[in-house]
Design a protein around this motif. Structure first.
Motif, PDB file in Angstrom:
ATOM      1  N   ARG A 317     -32.978  -3.343 -23.066  1.00 22.38           N
ATOM      2  CA  ARG A 317     -32.588  -3.204 -24.472  1.00 22.38           C
ATOM      3  C   ARG A 317     -31.413  -2.246 -24.672  1.00 22.38           C
ATOM      4  O   ARG A 317     -31.019  -2.010 -25.816  1.00 22.38           O
ATOM      5  N   THR A 318     -30.923  -1.675 -23.611  1.00 22.69           N
ATOM      6  CA  THR A 318     -29.825  -0.698 -23.744  1.00 22.69           C
ATOM      7  C   THR A 318     -28.555  -1.174 -23.049  1.00 22.69           C
ATOM      8  O   THR A 318     -27.757  -0.366 -22.575  1.00 22.69           O
ATOM      9  N   GLU A 319     -28.355  -2.486 -22.990  1.00 21.91           N
ATOM     10  CA  GLU A 319     -27.134  -3.005 -22.370  1.00 21.91           C
ATOM     11  C   GLU A 319     -25.911  -2.537 -23.161  1.00 21.91           C
ATOM     12  O   GLU A 319     -25.917  -2.534 -24.397  1.00 21.91           O
ATOM     13  N   GLY A 320     -24.870  -2.136 -22.429  1.00 18.37           N
ATOM     14  CA  GLY A 320     -23.662  -1.627 -23.066  1.00 18.37           C
ATOM     15  C   GLY A 320     -23.642  -0.130 -23.246  1.00 18.37           C
ATOM     16  O   GLY A 320     -22.618   0.446 -23.625  1.00 18.37           O
ATOM     17  N   CYS A 321     -24.778   0.516 -22.990  1.00 13.84           N
ATOM     18  CA  CYS A 321     -24.833   1.978 -23.100  1.00 13.84           C
ATOM     19  C   CYS A 321     -24.212   2.621 -21.870  1.00 13.84           C
ATOM     20  O   CYS A 321     -24.358   2.123 -20.743  1.00 13.84           O
ATOM     21  N   SER A 322     -23.549   3.725 -22.064  1.00 12.28           N
ATOM     22  CA  SER A 322     -23.068   4.521 -20.938  1.00 12.28           C
ATOM     23  C   SER A 322     -24.199   5.395 -20.426  1.00 12.28           C
ATOM     24  O   SER A 322     -25.275   5.485 -21.040  1.00 12.28           O
ATOM     25  N   GLY A 323     -23.984   6.056 -19.302  1.00 12.27           N
ATOM     26  CA  GLY A 323     -24.989   6.975 -18.784  1.00 12.27           C
ATOM     27  C   GLY A 323     -25.294   8.085 -19.772  1.00 12.27           C
ATOM     28  O   GLY A 323     -26.449   8.486 -19.951  1.00 12.27           O
ATOM     29  N   ALA A 324     -24.242   8.595 -20.425  1.00 14.72           N
ATOM     30  CA  ALA A 324     -24.434   9.650 -21.423  1.00 14.72           C
ATOM     31  C   ALA A 324     -25.233   9.132 -22.618  1.00 14.72           C
ATOM     32  O   ALA A 324     -26.058   9.856 -23.190  1.00 14.72           O
ATOM     33  N   ASP A 325     -24.992   7.862 -23.011  1.00 12.88           N
ATOM     34  CA  ASP A 325     -25.771   7.266 -24.110  1.00 12.88           C
ATOM     35  C   ASP A 325     -27.252   7.208 -23.766  1.00 12.88           C
ATOM     36  O   ASP A 325     -28.116   7.477 -24.610  1.00 12.88           O
ATOM     37  N   LEU A 326     -27.563   6.835 -22.526  1.00 10.89           N
ATOM     38  CA  LEU A 326     -28.958   6.714 -22.106  1.00 10.89           C
ATOM     39  C   LEU A 326     -29.669   8.064 -22.128  1.00 10.89           C
ATOM     40  O   LEU A 326     -30.825   8.171 -22.553  1.00 10.89           O
TER      41      LEU A 326
END
Length: 399
Positions: A317-326
């Motif tokens: 569900r977090t496709e497109g997120c960067s590592g920092a976003d996660l």
């Protein structure tokens, strides 16, 4: 030696040591140069190097001086170790030679030994393979390196959206080697005085050469090495010119110094920096794929209290997120759990509901970057330098 003495009087022990070492390179048994190098190293706090010079002096039959004793041609004593209260009433203060200004002592960029390795980097297998081929494999296999004539010098530019692990990768490369790591930022280079930025840049590369094999990391390269055609002031252009000269190794050998640079805007980097022999290899660091997102989320949740969390489902569900976003998603969920614990006066774990809500509310920081990048990939793709970026944009329908 005379230049070293002027630097000592100005309180710049780091550059004094560099010039004393240059004198020793010409005359290894020069007693005054050895004493100056010993005292300079002592002033910098490098006791190991200072003791090495002292042992050489004793081998020549010279009695090592204490830090408070004068070094011939170097003034009464090191300015860094002198208090005004300790000066004798009859002793005149150190005079700054005409034409010189008093300088504040400044240290070189400090080396560190990162503990992370490439095994700690989630995903990015293609990037790891490029790094291994460029530097890690030749260093581990000296016989093959000699057979193929592979040099240990070179540079690699990491580019991509912010928060995707470019800086972490650079640290992991140094950790993989067990090598020194020098991180060079804008604050380490740029200075308001004309010529000082170039000197700082030269000193950083000189420190890296002395510590080889090492990784020298240039962060935000688009600010440090911006296209000279975009720069109005000669001072900024001179910094780019100095960086070009240091990467060439025209005045010194860069063998064993692997330069890693990172930027979010490769189209703003001066083209001369990317020619063969400088930062001639370019690697696109993309947002993490499913496996990488799962690994990053597991690591972020590792030491937190959780209940009923399906990490694989969250990663999908977090496709497109960067590592920092996660990491931000996990932090936001932890804040929700903390607030709930305060309201109920009981310790509450982080739940899947809180993580999904945080993931839904978290912005995709990479979206704005791809909005700008796709124009360059389409219309400024000279020599196919953005082919990999264009392929990713098309495959993920980001146009």
């Amino acid at each position: 030696m005379h230049l070293a003495s002027l630097l000592v009087m100005a309180g710049d022990a780091g550059r004094a040591l560099e010039h004393a070492q240059a004198a020793l390179a010409a005359t290894p048994d020069h007693a005054e140069a050895l004493a100056a190098a010993r005292d300079a190293a002592r002033a910098l706090g490098d006791t190991t190097r200072a003791e090495s010079y002292a042992r050489i002096l004793r081998g020549f039959g010279e009695e090592p001086r204490t830090p408070d004793e004068p070094v011939p041609g170097f003034g009464p004593r090191w300015a860094a170790e002198t208090d005004s209260e300790e000066l004798d009433d009859t002793e005149e203060p150190l005079a700054i030679p005409e034409g010189f200004t008093e300088l504040e002592p400044e240290g070189l960029v400090e080396a560190e030994r990162p503990r992370v390795t490439l095994a700690d980097v989630g995903g990015l297998e293609d990037v790891k393979a490029r790094l291994d081929a460029a530097f890690l494999a030749p260093l581990r296999n000296p016989e093959l390196r000699a057979y193929y004539g592979k040099s240990l010098r070179g540079g690699l530019l990491l580019y991509g959206p912010p928060g995707c692990g470019k800086t972490f990768l650079a640290r992991a490369v140094a950790g993989e080697l067990g090598a020194n790591f020098f991180a060079l930022g804008l604050n380490d280079v740029l200075d308001m005085w004309l010529g000082e930025s170039e000197r700082r840049l030269h000193d950083a590369f000189a420190a890296a050469r002395r510590a080889a094999p090492c990784v020298l990391f240039l962060d935000e390269l688009d600010a440090l090495g911006q296209k000279r055609s975009h720069l109005r002031h000669s001072g900024a252009r001179n910094v780019v010119n100095q960086l070009l000269a240091e990467l060439d190794g025209a005045q010194a050998d860069n063998e064993g110094v692997f330069v890693l640079a990172a930027t979010n805007h490769p189209w703003d980097v001066d083209t001369a920096l990317r020619r063969p022999g400088r930062l001639d290899r370019t690697v696109l660091v993309l947002p993490p794929d499913f496996k990488a997102r799962e690994a990053i989320l597991r690591h972020a949740l590792e030491e937190r209290p959780i209940e009923g969390v399906d990490v694989a489902k969250l990663a999908r569900r977090t496709e497109g997120c960067s590592g920092a976003d996660l990491v931000h998603v996990v932090e936001s969920a932890a804040e929700q759990a903390l607030q709930e614990s305060i309201r109920t006066n009981a310790m509450r774990p982080i739940t899947m509901r809180q993580l999904e809500q945080a993931a839904q509310e978290a912005p995709r920081s990479t979206k704005a970057w791809f909005g700008v990048a796709h124009n360059y990939a389409l219309y400024a793709n000279e020599g196919g330098q953005y082919d990999d970026l264009l392929a990713y944009i098309r495959s993920h329908k980001l146009l």
